[in-house]
Write a protein that holds these residues in place. Structure first.
Motif: not given
Length: 462
Positions: A300-305, A361-366, A375-377
């Motif tokens: 999931p973190y890679i997906a957010a990244l 650059f913050n993937p955790e926002r997703f 946050e919005t995709d």
């Protein structure tokens, strides 16, 4: 009309005049949308009115892109091209048959970067082209100096220049298309002729390659062979297949290059993000193999990244202009038929009302965390709107995902140290062209371990 980084000027207009701004250039109405809400209300909810394309004399008529999907007016031919895409790569499940292509070509990319990390951007471009040509035409590129890759890169770069807002006066004053080449200021016609010749070769040569292989019974599965198989096609249908395939290359190659190159820039600047992503890969995949698409749902973190890559470096900052096919009244504003509508995607994905601290650059926002909603995709905006949404979005998303996850599994990416001084890359896009690329930068790319080195050096074959 601003020519250099128009999205920044559009953003200033939005802050001064609101989410919907209007300018008139020599009688041409241009509407700039500075919010995702306005774009969705107009381009999505009223797509029947806002799905036209303006005639772009330079790129469409003179260079010859008018038959490709992004330039087609909304109508039967447009729908036929869309059906071609949907039939072959219109879903994530449909893309699954090409997973091996993506994985093998990305593994080859790792080998190239290991050998010559200073040629990162060139190798990203080579790999993006190799993936798309394999999928679109079943063509396996040569390791170096491939004629199709070199030609296609030239054609796509030309298209980016030809479609940049305000780049050519003939797009504002279409009658200039009729002036002779010797006329003062008509140098654009010589340029258009040169670009047209390259485009015609790029459209015809790979298509002929597939048809020749099909005649010999040696054609591998591809977008083109899939559409041609078992059909007695008319000249018009064959033409549509040919231009659908080149639309895939034109729409997917340079955009993917920009996104993946910006990923390496982000990892150079934000090492904490890199460490978190690598920790997830190590836990879910382990050190003994390269990640594959089979691991996608467990990362999931890679997906957010990947989502943050789409948001942080907007590949097409001003989108691609829509054209209004009938007069409309929207939110009290009169929108005349024929108006150009430009979505300022850059601001939509950097709007602090939507994204906290957007420059970071913050993937955790997703990721949902501590009771907060993600946050919005960004893919709701970065792939376009309404009936003009990118039909190759599943291909683009897959290519970016596999490049990111494989690279992070085996490489450490960091700042270069020169003469004892750490060099921090500048976050600055190149100023011209429809497709925005990060300014070239230096970074250090090294294998994470001896085990990672072994994984890179394994054979990468179909």
């Amino acid at each position: 009309m601003p020519r250099i980084k128009p999205w920044l000027t559009f953003t200033e207009w939005g802050q001064k005049y609101g989410d919907i701004a209007h300018i008139e250039v020599l009688g041409r109405h241009i509407i700039v949308l500075n919010s995702a809400k306005a774009a969705m209300e107009m381009l999505d909810s009223k797509s029947i009115l806002y799905s036209g394309r303006p005639v772009l004399p330079m790129a469409g008529e003179l260079v010859g892109w008018k038959d490709s999907l992004p330039f087609l007016p909304y109508g039967d031919l447009f729908r036929q091209h869309r059906r071609n895409f949907h039939r072959v790569i219109g879903s994530r499940a449909g893309m699954d048959v090409y997973n091996v292509v993506e994985e093998v070509e990305t593994h080859r990319f790792l080998k190239r970067v290991l050998a010559k990390p200073d040629q990162l951007q060139e190798y990203i471009r080579h790999t993006a082209g190799a993936v798309i040509l394999r999928i679109s035409h079943g063509y396996e590129v040569k390791e170096n100096n491939d004629p199709f890759i070199d030609l296609a890169d030239r054609v796509v770069a030309n298209a980016s220049q030809a479609t940049a807002p305000g780049a050519f006066m003939v797009d504002i004053l279409p009658f200039l298309a009729n002036v002779p080449t010797w006329f003062p200021g008509a140098g654009f016609k010589c340029l258009a002729h040169e670009w047209h010749e390259a485009l015609e070769e790029m459209v015809s040569a790979p298509h002929k390659f597939v048809k020749d292989q099909m005649a010999d019974g040696t054609a591998p599965m591809s977008f083109t062979s899939n559409l041609l198989e078992g059909c007695d096609m008319s000249a018009e249908e064959d033409h549509a297949v040919k231009w659908s395939a080149i639309s895939m290359y034109g729409g997917g190659s340079d955009t993917t290059v920009s996104a993946i190159y910006s990923f390496f820039l982000a990892m150079t600047l934000f090492p904490d993000v890199q460490r978190k992503a690598q920790a997830e890969i190590d836990a879910a995949v382990g050190p003994d193999r390269l990640p594959t698409f089979a691991d996608r749902d467990s990362l999931p973190y890679i997906a957010a990244l990947v989502k943050e890559v789409h948001r942080w470096n907007i590949v097409i900052p001003t989108g691609f202009p829509h054209c209004v096919t009938e007069d409309d009244i929207h939110d009290g504003y009169y929108i005349p038929k024929g108006s150009l509508v430009i979505p300022n995607v850059w601001f939509m994905l950097n709007d602090p009302r939507t994204y906290v601290d957007p420059s970071q650059f913050n993937p955790e926002r997703f990721l949902a965390k501590d009771g907060k909603e993600p946050e919005t995709d960004p893919r709701t905006a970065c792939f376009g709107f309404g009936r003009r949404i990118c039909p190759g979005l599943h291909l683009a998303d897959a290519s970016i995902w596999i490049s990111i996850v494989m690279s992070l599994a085996v490489f450490d990416i960091s700042k270069v140290v020169e003469n004892g001084v750490e060099i921090t890359p500048e976050v600055e896009p190149l100023p011209l062209g429809t497709i925005s690329h990060p300014k070239p930068f230096k970074c250090s790319i090294t294998p994470r371990s001896a085990t990672a080195l072994g994984l890179i050096e394994q054979d990468a074959d179909y």
